[in-house]
Design a protein around this motif. Sequence first.
Motif, PDB file in Angstrom:
ATOM      1  N   ASP A   1      44.482  -5.866  24.874  1.00 55.18           N
ATOM      2  CA  ASP A   1      43.883  -4.482  24.323  1.00 55.18           C
ATOM      3  C   ASP A   1      44.794  -3.551  25.417  1.00 55.18           C
ATOM      4  O   ASP A   1      44.985  -3.666  26.514  1.00 55.18           O
ATOM      5  CB  ASP A   1      42.431  -4.340  25.035  1.00 55.18           C
ATOM      6  N   LYS A   2      43.973  -2.227  25.283  1.00 61.09           N
ATOM      7  CA  LYS A   2      44.472  -1.521  26.504  1.00 61.09           C
ATOM      8  C   LYS A   2      44.205  -1.358  28.256  1.00 61.09           C
ATOM      9  O   LYS A   2      44.700  -0.314  28.244  1.00 61.09           O
ATOM     10  CB  LYS A   2      43.982  -0.107  25.892  1.00 61.09           C
ATOM     11  N   GLU A   3      43.333  -2.128  27.808  1.00 57.67           N
ATOM     12  CA  GLU A   3      43.085  -2.107  29.758  1.00 57.67           C
ATOM     13  C   GLU A   3      43.973  -3.572  29.761  1.00 57.67           C
ATOM     14  O   GLU A   3      44.142  -4.327  30.809  1.00 57.67           O
ATOM     15  CB  GLU A   3      41.911  -2.918  30.003  1.00 57.67           C
ATOM     16  N   GLY A   4      44.897  -4.160  29.215  1.00 58.87           N
ATOM     17  CA  GLY A   4      45.756  -5.683  29.431  1.00 58.87           C
ATOM     18  C   GLY A   4      45.161  -7.175  29.218  1.00 58.87           C
ATOM     19  O   GLY A   4      45.501  -8.444  30.000  1.00 58.87           O
ATOM     20  N   ASN A   5      43.678  -7.261  28.397  1.00 56.89           N
ATOM     21  CA  ASN A   5      42.896  -7.936  28.423  1.00 56.89           C
ATOM     22  C   ASN A   5      43.663  -8.609  27.314  1.00 56.89           C
ATOM     23  O   ASN A   5      43.617  -7.691  26.273  1.00 56.89           O
ATOM     24  CB  ASN A   5      41.333  -8.036  28.004  1.00 56.89           C
ATOM     25  N   VAL A   6      43.666 -10.323  27.179  1.00 60.42           N
ATOM     26  CA  VAL A   6      44.322 -11.431  25.800  1.00 60.42           C
ATOM     27  C   VAL A   6      43.279 -11.028  25.365  1.00 60.42           C
ATOM     28  O   VAL A   6      42.059 -10.944  25.188  1.00 60.42           O
ATOM     29  CB  VAL A   6      44.943 -11.871  26.187  1.00 60.42           C
ATOM     30  N   ILE A   7      43.612 -10.600  23.576  1.00 60.38           N
ATOM     31  CA  ILE A   7      42.836 -10.368  22.173  1.00 60.38           C
ATOM     32  C   ILE A   7      41.975 -11.926  22.298  1.00 60.38           C
ATOM     33  O   ILE A   7      42.753 -12.531  21.835  1.00 60.38           O
ATOM     34  CB  ILE A   7      43.657  -9.536  20.694  1.00 60.38           C
ATOM     35  N   LYS A   8      41.159 -12.317  22.085  1.00 62.20           N
ATOM     36  CA  LYS A   8      40.269 -12.940  22.355  1.00 62.20           C
ATOM     37  C   LYS A   8      39.108 -12.692  21.481  1.00 62.20           C
ATOM     38  O   LYS A   8      38.417 -12.114  20.988  1.00 62.20           O
ATOM     39  CB  LYS A   8      39.031 -13.324  23.176  1.00 62.20           C
ATOM     40  N   TYR A   9      38.987 -13.635  19.930  1.00 61.24           N
ATOM     41  CA  TYR A   9      37.883 -13.303  18.693  1.00 61.24           C
ATOM     42  C   TYR A   9      37.429 -14.972  19.034  1.00 61.24           C
ATOM     43  O   TYR A   9      37.268 -15.221  18.532  1.00 61.24           O
ATOM     44  CB  TYR A   9      38.345 -13.588  17.871  1.00 61.24           C
ATOM     45  N   ALA A  10      35.579 -13.820  18.527  1.00 60.89           N
ATOM     46  CA  ALA A  10      34.422 -14.795  18.882  1.00 60.89           C
ATOM     47  C   ALA A  10      34.069 -15.060  17.435  1.00 60.89           C
ATOM     48  O   ALA A  10      33.327 -13.664  17.025  1.00 60.89           O
ATOM     49  CB  ALA A  10      33.546 -14.935  19.658  1.00 60.89           C
ATOM     50  N   PRO A  11      34.031 -16.314  16.369  1.00 55.13           N
ATOM     51  CA  PRO A  11      33.986 -15.462  14.923  1.00 55.13           C
ATOM     52  C   PRO A  11      32.454 -15.529  14.344  1.00 55.13           C
ATOM     53  O   PRO A  11      31.672 -16.716  15.592  1.00 55.13           O
ATOM     54  CB  PRO A  11      34.974 -16.076  14.151  1.00 55.13           C
ATOM     55  N   GLN A  12      31.323 -15.573  13.971  1.00 50.88           N
ATOM     56  CA  GLN A  12      31.014 -15.151  13.043  1.00 50.88           C
ATOM     57  C   GLN A  12      30.714 -16.197  11.667  1.00 50.88           C
ATOM     58  O   GLN A  12      32.274 -15.954  11.120  1.00 50.88           O
ATOM     59  CB  GLN A  12      30.175 -14.570  12.729  1.00 50.88           C
ATOM     60  N   ALA A  13      30.158 -17.153  10.940  1.00 51.49           N
ATOM     61  CA  ALA A  13      29.751 -17.666   9.710  1.00 51.49           C
ATOM     62  C   ALA A  13      30.215 -16.858   8.689  1.00 51.49           C
ATOM     63  O   ALA A  13      30.078 -15.866   8.557  1.00 51.49           O
ATOM     64  CB  ALA A  13      29.242 -18.843   9.802  1.00 51.49           C
ATOM     65  N   GLY A  14      31.462 -16.640   7.889  1.00 51.17           N
ATOM     66  CA  GLY A  14      31.706 -15.879   7.008  1.00 51.17           C
ATOM     67  C   GLY A  14      32.823 -15.222   7.115  1.00 51.17           C
ATOM     68  O   GLY A  14      33.517 -14.316   5.826  1.00 51.17           O
ATOM     69  N   ASP A  15      33.350 -15.868   8.330  1.00 52.86           N
ATOM     70  CA  ASP A  15      34.142 -14.393   8.700  1.00 52.86           C
ATOM     71  C   ASP A  15      35.718 -14.851   8.556  1.00 52.86           C
ATOM     72  O   ASP A  15      35.967 -15.811   8.268  1.00 52.86           O
ATOM     73  CB  ASP A  15      34.257 -13.842  10.412  1.00 52.86           C
ATOM     74  N   MET A  16      36.971 -13.952   7.585  1.00 53.98           N
ATOM     75  CA  MET A  16      37.820 -14.247   7.446  1.00 53.98           C
ATOM     76  C   MET A  16      38.857 -13.605   8.300  1.00 53.98           C
ATOM     77  O   MET A  16      38.856 -12.428   8.293  1.00 53.98           O
ATOM     78  CB  MET A  16      38.088 -13.958   5.678  1.00 53.98           C
ATOM     79  N   VAL A  17      40.206 -14.550   8.848  1.00 52.75           N
ATOM     80  CA  VAL A  17      40.930 -13.928   9.841  1.00 52.75           C
ATOM     81  C   VAL A  17      42.044 -14.000   9.143  1.00 52.75           C
ATOM     82  O   VAL A  17      42.380 -14.940   8.912  1.00 52.75           O
ATOM     83  CB  VAL A  17      41.202 -13.524  11.122  1.00 52.75           C
ATOM     84  N   VAL A  18      42.587 -12.798   8.759  1.00 53.06           N
ATOM     85  CA  VAL A  18      44.225 -12.183   7.897  1.00 53.06           C
ATOM     86  C   VAL A  18      45.043 -12.257   8.942  1.00 53.06           C
ATOM     87  O   VAL A  18      45.385 -10.877   9.640  1.00 53.06           O
ATOM     88  CB  VAL A  18      43.826 -12.080   6.577  1.00 53.06           C
ATOM     89  N   PHE A  19      46.428 -12.203   9.624  1.00 59.02           N
ATOM     90  CA  PHE A  19      47.555 -12.442   9.975  1.00 59.02           C
ATOM     91  C   PHE A  19      48.561 -13.021   9.483  1.00 59.02           C
ATOM     92  O   PHE A  19      48.710 -14.152   8.870  1.00 59.02           O
ATOM     93  CB  PHE A  19      47.001 -12.815  11.738  1.00 59.02           C
ATOM     94  N   LEU A  20      49.623 -12.180   9.954  1.00 60.71           N
ATOM     95  CA  LEU A  20      50.651 -12.334   9.809  1.00 60.71           C
ATOM     96  C   LEU A  20      51.268 -13.672  11.056  1.00 60.71           C
ATOM     97  O   LEU A  20      50.845 -14.298  11.506  1.00 60.71           O
ATOM     98  CB  LEU A  20      52.278 -11.636   9.982  1.00 60.71           C
ATOM     99  N   SER A  21      51.797 -14.749  10.493  1.00 57.73           N
ATOM    100  CA  SER A  21      52.370 -15.585  11.214  1.00 57.73           C
ATOM    101  C   SER A  21      53.412 -16.007  11.465  1.00 57.73           C
ATOM    102  O   SER A  21      53.502 -17.418  12.037  1.00 57.73           O
ATOM    103  CB  SER A  21      52.907 -17.278   9.770  1.00 57.73           C
ATOM    104  N   ASN A  22      53.585 -15.528  12.297  1.00 60.24           N
ATOM    105  CA  ASN A  22      55.431 -15.027  12.871  1.00 60.24           C
ATOM    106  C   ASN A  22      54.828 -15.247  14.524  1.00 60.24           C
ATOM    107  O   ASN A  22      53.560 -14.752  14.535  1.00 60.24           O
ATOM    108  CB  ASN A  22      56.215 -13.937  12.712  1.00 60.24           C
ATOM    109  N   PRO A  23      55.854 -15.293  15.162  1.00 62.84           N
ATOM    110  CA  PRO A  23      55.711 -15.364  16.789  1.00 62.84           C
ATOM    111  C   PRO A  23      55.134 -14.336  17.317  1.00 62.84           C
ATOM    112  O   PRO A  23      54.103 -14.381  18.854  1.00 62.84           O
ATOM    113  CB  PRO A  23      56.782 -15.779  17.454  1.00 62.84           C
ATOM    114  N   TYR A  24      55.243 -13.177  17.074  1.00 61.76           N
ATOM    115  CA  TYR A  24      53.886 -12.146  17.748  1.00 61.76           C
ATOM    116  C   TYR A  24      52.687 -12.955  17.110  1.00 61.76           C
ATOM    117  O   TYR A  24      52.011 -12.271  18.012  1.00 61.76           O
ATOM    118  CB  TYR A  24      54.199 -10.800  16.909  1.00 61.76           C
ATOM    119  N   PHE A  25      52.072 -13.391  16.877  1.00 58.27           N
ATOM    120  CA  PHE A  25      50.328 -13.927  16.365  1.00 58.27           C
ATOM    121  C   PHE A  25      50.527 -14.700  16.832  1.00 58.27           C
ATOM    122  O   PHE A  25      49.950 -16.067  15.966  1.00 58.27           O
ATOM    123  CB  PHE A  25      49.925 -13.437  15.220  1.00 58.27           C
TER     124      PHE A  25
END
Length: 239
Positions: A191-215
Amino acid sequence: MENKSLEQISNYVYCDSSLNSLDIETKLLPNPYYDYPFLIIKNFFSDEICKEIVKSIKRDEDCIDAKVKAENYENHIDKDIRKTKIYKLDKEFRSLYNKIFKEFQPKIEQYFNLALTTSTKIQVLEYTKGSFYVAHSDDSNMIIDDEELIGFKCVAVNRKVTTVLFATSCNDENSENSFTGGELIFNYLYDKEGNVIKYAPQAGDMVVFLSNPYFTHEVLEVKSGYRLSIVQWHDALVT
């Protein structure tokens, strides 16, 4: 956080700019004017369906230890890298998943500016206490020299898009279908403060992202509870 040089890749997300100095065969990023470089689909499945899936998996004794991909595609088990079990999704839930996924497919394709073609079989991943998956890219192996990342080697060229659907919730004390720890970390995204992106999901959520090394991402160790996710990888034509 140690000092890193960051490059903005969306309105609210930055990446470790050192990746740009590496020869990444499958480099692809979404529209930089989006708020986020990944897509979160809320309520893909209802709470009720998620609970039914959890019950069906807990009754199922047919599972295997998850493997780690290798360059020769002869995957192997390494519990120092990945400690989780794989189940199959029951036919009725698989049919429902495919039906709903087709409804969201145009949104996914528009978001990442590509056309989905083929998909892998659906995997159900079970993480119990002590389970984890260290940092990895879904289409590439990390090349490490003297404990330093020097590049990536593509080993799964047909993986362009990753989808992760959660059947249990992170840090939800009011639900028995929940877990602590087990967050999804995007290791090179901040994020803009330099904190690594951390996702705490909820049941029913789908996360979609590209499969390459940036992700490149990891699943932190589950401290308690039951983490269940439904994972699939998709090939695509980039438009």
